[in-house]
Design an enzyme around this catalytic site. Sequence first.
Site, PDB file in Angstrom:
ATOM      1  N   TYR A 143       0.838  -1.193   0.000  1.00 15.56           N
ATOM      2  CA  TYR A 143       0.000   0.000   0.000  1.00 15.56           C
ATOM      3  C   TYR A 143       0.875   1.246   0.000  1.00 15.56           C
ATOM      4  O   TYR A 143       2.089   1.168  -0.165  1.00 15.56           O
ATOM      5  CB  TYR A 143      -0.976  -0.061   1.175  1.00 15.56           C
ATOM      6  CG  TYR A 143      -1.984  -1.182   1.036  1.00 15.56           C
ATOM      7  CD1 TYR A 143      -2.852  -1.230  -0.052  1.00 15.56           C
ATOM      8  CD2 TYR A 143      -2.051  -2.217   1.966  1.00 15.56           C
ATOM      9  CE1 TYR A 143      -3.769  -2.269  -0.202  1.00 15.56           C
ATOM     10  CE2 TYR A 143      -2.962  -3.259   1.827  1.00 15.56           C
ATOM     11  CZ  TYR A 143      -3.814  -3.274   0.735  1.00 15.56           C
ATOM     12  OH  TYR A 143      -4.710  -4.297   0.585  1.00 15.56           O
ATOM     13  N   ARG A 183       2.827  -1.110  11.209  1.00 14.04           N
ATOM     14  CA  ARG A 183       2.895  -2.395  10.512  1.00 14.04           C
ATOM     15  C   ARG A 183       3.764  -2.193   9.279  1.00 14.04           C
ATOM     16  O   ARG A 183       3.464  -1.352   8.420  1.00 14.04           O
ATOM     17  CB  ARG A 183       1.512  -2.901  10.111  1.00 14.04           C
ATOM     18  CG  ARG A 183       1.599  -4.332   9.581  1.00 14.04           C
ATOM     19  CD  ARG A 183       0.259  -5.016   9.472  1.00 14.04           C
ATOM     20  NE  ARG A 183       0.432  -6.462   9.564  1.00 14.04           N
ATOM     21  CZ  ARG A 183      -0.526  -7.344   9.340  1.00 14.04           C
ATOM     22  NH1 ARG A 183      -1.741  -6.940   9.021  1.00 14.04           N
ATOM     23  NH2 ARG A 183      -0.294  -8.634   9.450  1.00 14.04           N
ATOM     24  N   ARG A 231      -5.576 -15.135  10.542  1.00 15.88           N
ATOM     25  CA  ARG A 231      -6.579 -16.060  10.026  1.00 15.88           C
ATOM     26  C   ARG A 231      -7.014 -17.089  11.064  1.00 15.88           C
ATOM     27  O   ARG A 231      -8.134 -17.602  10.999  1.00 15.88           O
ATOM     28  CB  ARG A 231      -6.046 -16.730   8.758  1.00 15.88           C
ATOM     29  CG  ARG A 231      -5.896 -15.773   7.580  1.00 15.88           C
ATOM     30  CD  ARG A 231      -5.109 -16.388   6.438  1.00 15.88           C
ATOM     31  NE  ARG A 231      -3.710 -16.559   6.766  1.00 15.88           N
ATOM     32  CZ  ARG A 231      -2.827 -17.208   6.006  1.00 15.88           C
ATOM     33  NH1 ARG A 231      -3.227 -17.761   4.877  1.00 15.88           N
ATOM     34  NH2 ARG A 231      -1.561 -17.312   6.367  1.00 15.88           N
ATOM     35  N   CYS A 280      -6.519 -23.062  11.465  1.00 12.24           N
ATOM     36  CA  CYS A 280      -6.647 -22.441  10.143  1.00 12.24           C
ATOM     37  C   CYS A 280      -5.964 -23.311   9.087  1.00 12.24           C
ATOM     38  O   CYS A 280      -4.851 -23.808   9.291  1.00 12.24           O
ATOM     39  CB  CYS A 280      -6.012 -21.057  10.175  1.00 12.24           C
ATOM     40  SG  CYS A 280      -5.805 -20.279   8.567  1.00 12.24           S
ATOM     41  N   LYS A 294      -0.924 -30.389   2.413  1.00 10.02           N
ATOM     42  CA  LYS A 294      -2.324 -30.265   2.827  1.00 10.02           C
ATOM     43  C   LYS A 294      -2.644 -31.174   4.014  1.00 10.02           C
ATOM     44  O   LYS A 294      -3.782 -31.571   4.219  1.00 10.02           O
ATOM     45  CB  LYS A 294      -3.260 -30.547   1.648  1.00 10.02           C
ATOM     46  CG  LYS A 294      -3.097 -29.547   0.512  1.00 10.02           C
ATOM     47  CD  LYS A 294      -4.187 -29.639  -0.527  1.00 10.02           C
ATOM     48  CE  LYS A 294      -5.471 -29.008  -0.065  1.00 10.02           C
ATOM     49  NZ  LYS A 294      -6.475 -28.916  -1.144  1.00 10.02           N
TER      50      LYS A 294
END
Length: 644
Positions: A173, A221, A320, A343, A431
């Site tokens: 950003y 941040r 998350r 998560c 996974k």
Amino acid sequence: MDARTHLFSPIRIKDLELANRAVMPAMGTLLGHPDGTVSEALCAYMKRQAKSGAGLVITEITAVHPTGIIDERQIGAYEDRFIPGLKRLAETIHGAGAKAAVQLHHAGRESFHLLKKGEAIAPSAQPSLVYGLTPREMTLKEIKEIVQAFGQAAGRVHEAGFDALEVHGAHGYLLTQFLSALSNRREDEYGGDFKNRARFVIEVLQEVRAGVGPDFPIILRLSCEEFIKGGYTVENVQTILPDLVRAGADVIHASLGTHGSPGGVTSAPAEYEPGFNVWRAKKVKETVDVPVIAVGRFSDPALADEVIARGEADLAAFGRQQLADPDYLIKAREGRPEQIRKCLACNQGCIERLILEGRSIRCSINPETGQELIYPRGWAKVSRQVWVVGAGPAGLTAASEAARLGHKVILFEKEDQLGGQVRFAGRAPHKELYAQWLDFLTGQIQRRGVKIHTGTPVTAAMLAEAQPEVVILAVGAEPVVPDVPGIDRPMVVQALSLLGGQTTPGQDVLVVGGGLIGMETADFILAQGRRVTLIEQLPRSPVTKAASHGYMLHKRLQTGGGRLSFNTVLKSIQEDSVTVIRAGQEEKISPLDQVILAAGMKPKSDLIETLDTLQIRHFIVGDAAQVRRIIEAVEEGARAAWEI
């Protein structure tokens, strides 16, 4: 009681005392009103998150100026009209027992909303790495205006009653755009070498400090490394950290990368180990004497405790993980870590839903997240007899939620094991968390008293005899079998058979289908040192590289020696070869000793006609309704239970 004394110890930042070292970082929700004000839905979401027990809760990105919004639903702090809503948000978080901070944000060039309208601004007219569109270069007057806007927004946050604020200087950003030589090509006092490019960040911090006074905590941040070819490094950042602290930063939130960095590292997929970014937080701590927040796939409080104990960071951000299980800290405190819903780092309901779909926040494995206003919390008015048919993600979620609401639930699964396709997904490389999630779901339905019948297909006769009040049909999907000569040869097997362990991979393998199952099956085979060719009839794989896992999957297949052939249709299968039509031309692929079918899935229609005939109230959920992802299966299973 939990022995994680370091994570659960208090910490003081200026006049702010936090009860523990766990931080909920800012995450976009798109739950605000279309005018950027705080909504009831956002307050409900933040209240639930604040009940986690995290010492500090940082609200989502909050716009400091209209030229920096990413969506009209992004909450703002650039006018006084936002103060009442911000005050309500602070009071909501405080009422749930947490300290509250706001994250101040300007998107710069990373706003598709403004880029489309030709209104995005940035340090230089360099195209967005995410959207490919070019912003307008900021004038010196505009730079001063945005710096002042940060300070004015900070004053409003202070007035609204927050305990701290965070300046967003990460993830590509505006502040990161000034720091980066890739996006900042200016030749004035805001461009040039790294120290000079940091001028804008320093001025923002100084203005924010002036807006809140000397005792109000300011967090920065910061992407401590740009994580992109030609980008700045953590060693570069170390040279400016003392300047940032002098300018007003009381805490450094040591993040990583931009949304244009490869592999979605800002919301790292499961290919990255938990805590993978801690070493950068440690570099920050070695440079400046302020508290440092570590971030990077934290889901286990025990790992965060170890990091803090070793002095590598002072606090840990559970982003998350908060969405997946807002009660994770409570469970850890009470000595129930095995009951934490971890998560999956799949990004389906959070990052990708917001960025790729433009929709409000969810969690693929926690149906409560983002739906707090409609999530039922008490017992159902009438306890009903509910049959759930099928024990994949939709069925397990439906059974769990129906039992939570007080219904008498019986779960039927025709296979000997629970899990549906999740059992196979958990075998694919990186996974393993899916298998752990399946264990969590199994434990949850057992604790909630669901009666489980495995190896039991439900028949029309069973339904006719028992006449259950409600049936939730979650029978899933079945593989599509191409109608081509040779499809019944012994060398031809289904991908799920291979992933399920019923079949071992050959040496020279053809995978038919480039969707997620096909790509992950090819990945699984390559990981075992076999040779793989994958064909897909579409011009490209349905697995998008824009998604974090998709990017990593494509990369592994390409670098691992897999041959990917798109625009290719299977024509016939011979004894040790196949014939395909590739871009209109017939070709033979050989030698082959195995053909794996992953040509898609189609919903099963079992029992639908029977349920209609017997006039049994029923819901069709998950892949049984339409083949999609885990997020849709979980949400539909939950909503069916809520609607009983």
